[in-house]
Structures are given as C-alpha cells and as structure tokens.
Motif scaffolding. Structure first.
Motif, mmCIF file in Angstrom:
data_model
loop_
_atom_site.group_PDB
_atom_site.id
_atom_site.type_symbol
_atom_site.label_atom_id
_atom_site.label_comp_id
_atom_site.label_asym_id
_atom_site.label_seq_id
_atom_site.Cartn_x
_atom_site.Cartn_y
_atom_site.Cartn_z
ATOM 1 N N GLY A 124 24.940 -9.625 14.003
ATOM 2 C CA GLY A 124 24.623 -9.974 15.390
ATOM 3 C C GLY A 124 24.108 -8.787 16.174
ATOM 4 N N ALA A 125 24.705 -7.621 15.945
ATOM 5 C CA ALA A 125 24.244 -6.413 16.630
ATOM 6 C C ALA A 125 22.845 -6.032 16.153
ATOM 7 N N PHE A 126 22.568 -6.195 14.852
ATOM 8 C CA PHE A 126 21.226 -5.906 14.342
ATOM 9 C C PHE A 126 20.201 -6.825 14.988
ATOM 10 N N ALA A 127 20.505 -8.124 15.056
ATOM 11 C CA ALA A 127 19.573 -9.083 15.652
ATOM 12 C C ALA A 127 19.352 -8.783 17.133
ATOM 13 N N MET A 128 20.426 -8.465 17.849
ATOM 14 C CA MET A 128 20.300 -8.144 19.268
ATOM 15 C C MET A 128 19.459 -6.888 19.458
ATOM 16 N N GLY A 129 19.689 -5.877 18.627
ATOM 17 C CA GLY A 129 18.906 -4.656 18.717
ATOM 18 C C GLY A 129 17.449 -4.884 18.352
ATOM 19 N N LEU A 130 17.182 -5.720 17.373
ATOM 20 C CA LEU A 130 15.810 -5.981 16.952
ATOM 21 C C LEU A 130 15.034 -6.738 18.027
ATOM 22 N N ILE A 131 15.643 -7.754 18.593
ATOM 23 C CA ILE A 131 14.959 -8.541 19.623
ATOM 24 C C ILE A 131 14.770 -7.724 20.895
ATOM 25 N N GLY A 132 15.831 -7.086 21.360
ATOM 26 C CA GLY A 132 15.735 -6.310 22.597
ATOM 27 C C GLY A 132 14.803 -5.127 22.479
ATOM 28 N N GLY A 151 12.445 -4.770 20.264
ATOM 29 C CA GLY A 151 11.094 -5.278 20.025
ATOM 30 C C GLY A 151 10.374 -5.567 21.323
ATOM 31 N N PHE A 152 11.080 -6.188 22.254
ATOM 32 C CA PHE A 152 10.477 -6.474 23.551
ATOM 33 C C PHE A 152 10.141 -5.183 24.295
ATOM 34 N N GLY A 173 4.442 0.197 24.202
ATOM 35 C CA GLY A 173 3.196 0.398 23.464
ATOM 36 C C GLY A 173 2.000 -0.185 24.176
ATOM 37 N N PHE A 174 2.196 -1.311 24.846
ATOM 38 C CA PHE A 174 1.122 -1.934 25.613
ATOM 39 C C PHE A 174 0.697 -1.027 26.757
ATOM 40 N N ARG A 175 1.662 -0.452 27.458
ATOM 41 C CA ARG A 175 1.353 0.402 28.611
ATOM 42 C C ARG A 175 0.699 1.720 28.204
ATOM 43 N N ASN A 176 1.084 2.261 27.057
ATOM 44 C CA ASN A 176 0.590 3.566 26.645
ATOM 45 C C ASN A 176 -0.662 3.511 25.777
ATOM 46 N N ALA A 177 -1.172 2.332 25.480
ATOM 47 C CA ALA A 177 -2.357 2.196 24.630
ATOM 48 C C ALA A 177 -3.625 2.470 25.446
ATOM 49 N N ALA A 234 3.728 -0.191 18.172
ATOM 50 C CA ALA A 234 4.950 0.464 18.650
ATOM 51 C C ALA A 234 6.183 -0.357 18.290
ATOM 52 N N MET A 235 6.053 -1.665 18.381
ATOM 53 C CA MET A 235 7.174 -2.541 18.051
ATOM 54 C C MET A 235 7.511 -2.439 16.561
ATOM 55 N N LYS A 236 6.515 -2.429 15.703
ATOM 56 C CA LYS A 236 6.751 -2.331 14.267
ATOM 57 C C LYS A 236 7.302 -0.965 13.865
ATOM 58 N N LEU A 237 6.926 0.056 14.607
ATOM 59 C CA LEU A 237 7.346 1.404 14.261
ATOM 60 C C LEU A 237 8.782 1.703 14.684
ATOM 61 N N ARG A 238 9.169 1.322 15.901
ATOM 62 C CA ARG A 238 10.447 1.760 16.464
ATOM 63 C C ARG A 238 11.567 0.721 16.401
ATOM 64 N N SER A 239 11.248 -0.547 16.424
ATOM 65 C CA SER A 239 12.299 -1.574 16.517
ATOM 66 C C SER A 239 13.279 -1.585 15.352
ATOM 67 N N PRO A 240 12.842 -1.450 14.098
ATOM 68 C CA PRO A 240 13.835 -1.469 13.010
ATOM 69 C C PRO A 240 14.852 -0.335 13.081
ATOM 70 N N GLY A 241 14.440 0.835 13.490
ATOM 71 C CA GLY A 241 15.381 1.960 13.611
ATOM 72 C C GLY A 241 16.403 1.748 14.709
#
Length: 171
Positions: free
Chosen positions: A19-27, A29-30, A36-40, A54-61
C-alpha cells in the motif's frame, strides 16, 4: 475501533508495504509529472514528454522509499503488538518514532534522534486527529434522552425558559 481489526501481522506487513509503494508511486508520479512539465522546454509536445520522462525517472525510487518506510513501520508495529499484547494508538506512535530512527541510522546519532522525534510527533498528530474524529462522529450516533428524563434541561417542556419557570406575561 475499526482500524485495529486488521489482518494478522505477517500479512499486514506485506499489505502495508504494498500500500505504501502504491501510494508513493501514484503521488510521486503526479508531482514528478507536474515538475517535468514545468521544467521542460517550450512547446506542448516537449512539455508532455518532459513530464512523462521525469515521472518515469523519479517515481519508482520515491515509491521504493515509501515502501521501505511502510515495511519497517509495520514490522515494528507488529513487534510492539506482540510484546505489549494490545493494539492501541501507542503502538503506532512508538512505531513511527522507532521507524524514523531506524531509517536515519546511517546519518549518525543526532540525525537518528531528530528523525525519531519527528516520526513520533507525526504519528502522534495522526493518531490524535483519528481519535478526535472518532469521538466527534460517535456523538452523532448517540440516542437522544427521552423527554422528561433527568438529563433533559427543560423537563420535557416544549417552551424556552430562563432558569425558573416563566410566568404568564400576557396580562
């Protein structure tokens, strides 16, 4: 207390970690997509691709960090439940403090102590708010006292009086 009727501890650890992994991934990711959108560079296509990258790079960690926190918290919580033989808010508060200390262990004793205090305070606030909401919602479902009972301040009368019985003033 609905919170304390959860699964037994071995399953609870895996459940909380996932549950913590899913919460961290969704939050994350957003938030990483927005960052990433703002800094592109300019252009809608580049911004969208920057957000996705940016989402693919940082969200899993970040999600893995959430999972580590959730897993250690659940292990400590289950250990405290086993040692104390009761499930109450004190287990969660102590688990938050111990988890904060364990996860900051590589940073030194001072950082470990500070993280333990922050973890304990954070869980104290969370548990306190949970207890407050439970008491507020429990007041809504209490049955009202029947009219004429000793707890009824007006003694069953439908009129509003100030202290003593009011006299008829219409004369």
């Amino acid at each position: 207390m609905e919170e304390y009727s959860r699964e037994p501890c071995p399953n609870r650890i895996v459940d909380d970690c996932g549950g913590a992994f899913a919460m961290g991934l969704i939050g994350s990711g957003f938030f990483q997509a927005v960052k990433g959108f703002r800094n592109a560079p300019q252009g809608m296509g580049r911004r969208v691709m920057g957000g996705v990258a940016a989402m693919k790079l940082r969200s899993p960690g970040i999600a893995a960090n959430f999972a580590a926190w959730g897993g250690v918290f659940s292990i400590v919580d289950c250990t405290l439940v086993s040692l104390r033989q009761r499930e109450d808010p004190w287990n969660s508060i102590m688990s938050g403090a111990i988890t904060g200390g364990i996860l900051a262990g590589r940073s030194g004793k001072v950082s470990m102590a500070c993280s333990a205090v922050v973890g304990g305070l954070l869980l104290t606030i969370i548990e306190g708010v949970g207890i407050l909401f439970t008491r507020i919602s429990a007041d809504q479902f209490r049955s009202p006292a029947p009219p004429g009972s000793s707890t009824d301040p007006q003694g069953g009368r439908d009129e509003f009086t100030f202290g003593v019985a009011s006299a008829n003033i219409s004369t």
